[in-house]
Design an enzyme around this catalytic site. Structure first.
Site, mmCIF file in Angstrom:
data_model
loop_
_atom_site.group_PDB
_atom_site.id
_atom_site.type_symbol
_atom_site.label_atom_id
_atom_site.label_comp_id
_atom_site.label_asym_id
_atom_site.label_seq_id
_atom_site.Cartn_x
_atom_site.Cartn_y
_atom_site.Cartn_z
ATOM 1 N N ASN A 112 -41.788 90.716 -19.310
ATOM 2 C CA ASN A 112 -42.970 91.222 -19.994
ATOM 3 C C ASN A 112 -44.198 90.641 -19.309
ATOM 4 O O ASN A 112 -44.152 89.546 -18.765
ATOM 5 C CB ASN A 112 -42.954 90.792 -21.467
ATOM 6 C CG ASN A 112 -44.172 91.286 -22.223
ATOM 7 O OD1 ASN A 112 -44.578 92.450 -22.071
ATOM 8 N ND2 ASN A 112 -44.781 90.437 -23.027
ATOM 9 N N HIS A 155 -48.116 89.550 -20.169
ATOM 10 C CA HIS A 155 -48.955 89.223 -21.323
ATOM 11 C C HIS A 155 -50.323 88.773 -20.814
ATOM 12 O O HIS A 155 -50.407 87.965 -19.882
ATOM 13 C CB HIS A 155 -48.285 88.114 -22.147
ATOM 14 C CG HIS A 155 -49.064 87.775 -23.385
ATOM 15 N ND1 HIS A 155 -49.062 88.584 -24.486
ATOM 16 C CD2 HIS A 155 -49.878 86.732 -23.665
ATOM 17 C CE1 HIS A 155 -49.847 88.049 -25.410
ATOM 18 N NE2 HIS A 155 -50.351 86.933 -24.939
ATOM 19 N N SER A 157 -49.689 86.318 -17.625
ATOM 20 C CA SER A 157 -48.395 85.661 -17.409
ATOM 21 C C SER A 157 -47.301 86.719 -17.399
ATOM 22 O O SER A 157 -47.348 87.668 -18.175
ATOM 23 C CB SER A 157 -48.076 84.694 -18.556
ATOM 24 O OG SER A 157 -49.123 83.786 -18.771
ATOM 25 N N ASP A 165 -43.568 86.545 -27.079
ATOM 26 C CA ASP A 165 -44.348 85.972 -25.954
ATOM 27 C C ASP A 165 -43.973 84.520 -25.654
ATOM 28 O O ASP A 165 -44.840 83.694 -25.326
ATOM 29 C CB ASP A 165 -45.863 86.050 -26.259
ATOM 30 C CG ASP A 165 -46.336 87.482 -26.467
ATOM 31 O OD1 ASP A 165 -45.742 88.391 -25.878
ATOM 32 O OD2 ASP A 165 -47.292 87.671 -27.238
HETATM 33 C C1 GAR Z 1 -51.940 94.772 -20.455
HETATM 34 O O1 GAR Z 1 -53.107 94.033 -20.361
HETATM 35 C C2 GAR Z 1 -50.786 93.912 -20.901
HETATM 36 O O2 GAR Z 1 -50.869 92.602 -20.446
HETATM 37 C C3 GAR Z 1 -50.958 93.977 -22.399
HETATM 38 O O3 GAR Z 1 -51.295 95.300 -22.662
HETATM 39 C C4 GAR Z 1 -52.019 95.814 -21.568
HETATM 40 C C5 GAR Z 1 -51.399 97.131 -21.167
HETATM 41 O O4 GAR Z 1 -52.218 97.794 -20.254
HETATM 42 N N1 GAR Z 1 -49.754 93.581 -23.060
HETATM 43 C C6 GAR Z 1 -49.724 92.905 -24.197
HETATM 44 O O5 GAR Z 1 -50.715 92.593 -24.813
HETATM 45 C C7 GAR Z 1 -48.335 92.576 -24.679
HETATM 46 N N2 GAR Z 1 -48.367 91.551 -25.675
HETATM 47 P P1 GAR Z 1 -51.640 98.971 -19.372
HETATM 48 O O6 GAR Z 1 -51.006 99.975 -20.315
HETATM 49 O O7 GAR Z 1 -52.863 99.541 -18.693
HETATM 50 O O8 GAR Z 1 -50.674 98.399 -18.418
#
Ligand code: GAR
Length: 324
Positions: free
Chosen positions: A112, A114, A141, A150
């Site tokens: 994942n 984060h 991360s 997480d």
């Molecule tokens: C990213 O910033 C990712 O790190 C976050 O969602 C966004 C997705 O963007 N994930 C989380 O918060 C998970 N806990 P994307 O759809 O443009 O890749």
């Protein structure tokens, strides 16, 4: 001609724009990328990233979670991932809490990303929290997914400087640049860890030095492991990284003799090889640069080899301890 290395098959799960998915997907277009994307799945059929994946010729799958039990939805996703023959799952903005059952199915094979420097700011609103805390840096991360949110082992991080006047949105946008660099690199490293001598050596070292009265000592330029005192100790294992033209990376351990050595090499040539020089005195190479290495099996070989050379006084202690 050298055999083209097979690429690890990865399914990516998204819920939103899917820019991390896009970064993973375009990195995979490089001919030397060690993974390929076999599926992009989502809990939202309208997720923008699905369209992009489709246009790039990647199989897509979507199943809304609304009105479904969490476990039932996870099972539907799991089935699609398996049908695509995926070996790894990369969560990329997949905004679902996963059931422990689903997580357990993919233990060690689900990653994942984060948007924080974990263990800071698990959960949501990571950028707001970094700003409110007056942090000098935000970041991202990549970690292995465990049942705790997480919380799994961190595989890699990238920090992003906070600039005066940053809002959560401006910081989030810059963290995305970092995410897009970080995720493909870490995923590539992770799926190719079995070919990485440093990773393999660290695993062997941890197992070898967990045995009583052991220490590491280089021998002819290779890492070796000995039992007994620094002065009179004896080698029970050597780490071999593609020695003498062999493509094997592995550990040399002591067999019971030439008959056993020859039989092992003949019957399981993918797992064992007869090493140059050491083979002549009954040492066998246990190949580690292959998928699906059973590390308990490696541990057993190390212990057996350790027993073969350890002073009786030391093995006796081990036997007594084993009785309890
Ligand atoms: C990213 O910033 C990712 O790190 C976050 O969602 C966004 C997705 O963007 N994930 C989380 O918060 C998970 N806990 P994307 O759809 O443009 O890749």
């Amino acid at each position: 001609m050298a055999k083209a290395p097979s690429r690890a098959k990865v399914a990516i799960l998204i819920s939103g724009s899917g820019t991390n998915m896009a970064a993973l997907l375009y990195a995979a277009k490089h001919p030397e990328c060690p993974y390929e994307v076999v599926l992009v799945g989502s809990n939202d059929p309208a997720a923008a990233g699905l369209q992009l994946a489709k246009a790039e010729g990647i199989a897509t799958f979507a199943h809304p979670h609304k009105g479904m039990e969490r476990a039932a939805h996870d099972a539907v996703m799991d089935e699609a991932i398996r049908a695509a023959d995926a070996e790894y799952v990369a969560l990329a903005g997949y905004m679902r809490i996963l059931t422990p059952e689903f997580v357990a199915q993919w233990e060690g094979r689900m990653l994942n990303i984060h948007p924080s420097l974990l263990p800071k700011y698990k959960g949501l609103h990571t950028h707001e929290r970094a700003l409110a805390a007056g942090d000098s840096h935000g970041g991202a991360s990549v970690h292995l997914v465990t049942a705790e949110l997480d919380d799994g082992p961190i595989l890699g991080q990238m920090s992003v400087a906070i600039i005066p006047g940053d809002s959560a949105d401006t910081l989030a946008a810059r963290v995305k640049f970092a995410e897009h660099q970080l995720y493909p690199t870490i995923l590539s490293d992770y799926v190719s860890r079995y070919d990485n001598p440093d990773w393999l050596l660290a695993k062997v070292e941890a197992l070898a030095l967990a045995l009583p009265e052991t220490h590491a000592r280089t021998s002819h330029g290779s890492p070796g492991f000995r039992v007994g005192s620094e002065k009179t100790g004896k080698y029970f294992a050597y780490f071999a990284d593609q020695h003498h033209g062999s493509d094997a990376i592995g550990v040399l351990v002591k067999t019971g003799g030439m008959d056993e050595l020859e039989t092992l090499c003949e019957q399981q040539p993918d797992m064992y090889w007869k090493p140059a020089f050491y083979g002549a005195s009954g040492w066998v190479g246990l190949r580690l640069n292959r998928p699906g290495v059973d590390w308990d099996h490696v541990r057993e070989w190390l212990e057996r080899s350790w027993r073969a050379v350890a002073p009786k006084s030391v093995t006796k202690l081990m036997d007594v301890a084993a009785e309890f």
